[in-house]
Design an enzyme around this catalytic site. Sequence first.
Site, mmCIF file in Angstrom:
data_model
loop_
_atom_site.group_PDB
_atom_site.id
_atom_site.type_symbol
_atom_site.label_atom_id
_atom_site.label_comp_id
_atom_site.label_asym_id
_atom_site.label_seq_id
_atom_site.Cartn_x
_atom_site.Cartn_y
_atom_site.Cartn_z
ATOM 1 N N ARG A 127 96.927 -0.667 -34.487
ATOM 2 C CA ARG A 127 97.783 -0.967 -33.334
ATOM 3 C C ARG A 127 97.440 -0.003 -32.205
ATOM 4 O O ARG A 127 97.642 1.211 -32.347
ATOM 5 C CB ARG A 127 99.253 -0.799 -33.727
ATOM 6 N N HIS A 171 100.113 3.440 -37.307
ATOM 7 C CA HIS A 171 99.203 2.307 -37.165
ATOM 8 C C HIS A 171 98.071 2.618 -36.191
ATOM 9 O O HIS A 171 96.956 2.108 -36.339
ATOM 10 C CB HIS A 171 99.957 1.086 -36.650
ATOM 11 N N ASP A 178 100.658 -3.435 -42.386
ATOM 12 C CA ASP A 178 101.877 -4.172 -42.702
ATOM 13 C C ASP A 178 101.430 -5.477 -43.345
ATOM 14 O O ASP A 178 100.682 -6.258 -42.736
ATOM 15 C CB ASP A 178 102.666 -4.483 -41.428
ATOM 16 N N GLU A 236 110.462 0.450 -45.116
ATOM 17 C CA GLU A 236 109.873 -0.857 -44.839
ATOM 18 C C GLU A 236 109.025 -1.274 -46.036
ATOM 19 O O GLU A 236 107.971 -0.688 -46.291
ATOM 20 C CB GLU A 236 109.007 -0.799 -43.573
ATOM 21 N N HIS A 239 105.064 -1.744 -45.453
ATOM 22 C CA HIS A 239 104.322 -0.736 -44.675
ATOM 23 C C HIS A 239 103.636 0.280 -45.583
ATOM 24 O O HIS A 239 104.293 0.980 -46.356
ATOM 25 C CB HIS A 239 105.319 -0.029 -43.748
#
Length: 263
Positions: A127, A171, A178, A236, A239
Amino acid sequence: MRKLVLTLTLLATLLATASDIKDRSDLHEVINQAATIVATRVPGNTEIGAKSMSPDDPSGFVVITDVIPDAIIELRYYSNYNFVGSRVDGYLEPIALCTREAAAALKLVANDLREKGYRLKIYDAYRPQCAVDHFVRWTADPDTSTRADFYPLTRVKKTLFPQYIARKSGHTKGSTLDLTVVDASTGEEIDMGGTFDFFGNVSHYKYRHITREKKANRRLLHDTMERHGFKHYPDEWWHFTLKNQPYPNTYFTFPVTQDSLPR
């Protein structure tokens, strides 16, 4: 008070597992576009060798489907179906990038799951920092049109810091993923008892108020990832980060597109 807490907990679970709150047809198009790229792309060099030397240098990265061709790419931040409500800055193509080291470890995960009748689905991988900056700006935006799907129990978006949103993301270092698991025979996700990017307790890996089957599904993903060198983020279930990530202190800036990678 205890009854109220239990009621809110059950409400969160129902909201997080609903599948028809909002139109998700955009995701099918994203998956189809990603599959077209896989079918037409000439894979690049996936061997661990070249290293990234600066935040704008993608030399150490690969397209995940060059390494795991049967991975399903449902890149949520390229789509309009995400908590921001539109495509996120920096996502120029529906492809998933990560470091070569993370891809090599993830291939072992995919091989392991494939033997059991499953495939991987990737929601997000590398990301860029501009995407993280977009998330931060979103928390100050008064629009709450995505609340029902992603944060129904949160009234002030800035309270999502730092548990779910931060100014710096793992990320962006390139070795965090993810993802979920799908049934190889149907292409359908196995039920994890909660949806990706739902901001609430139901997303915690050890959330108790789901069925044994859903807990077992979470454990399948969790244990397989950990067995091949990843560690999970407890809040999460989807993740995971490579334990020995090659760029632990670098936040990369190049966009998510094939054109970013060396030819």
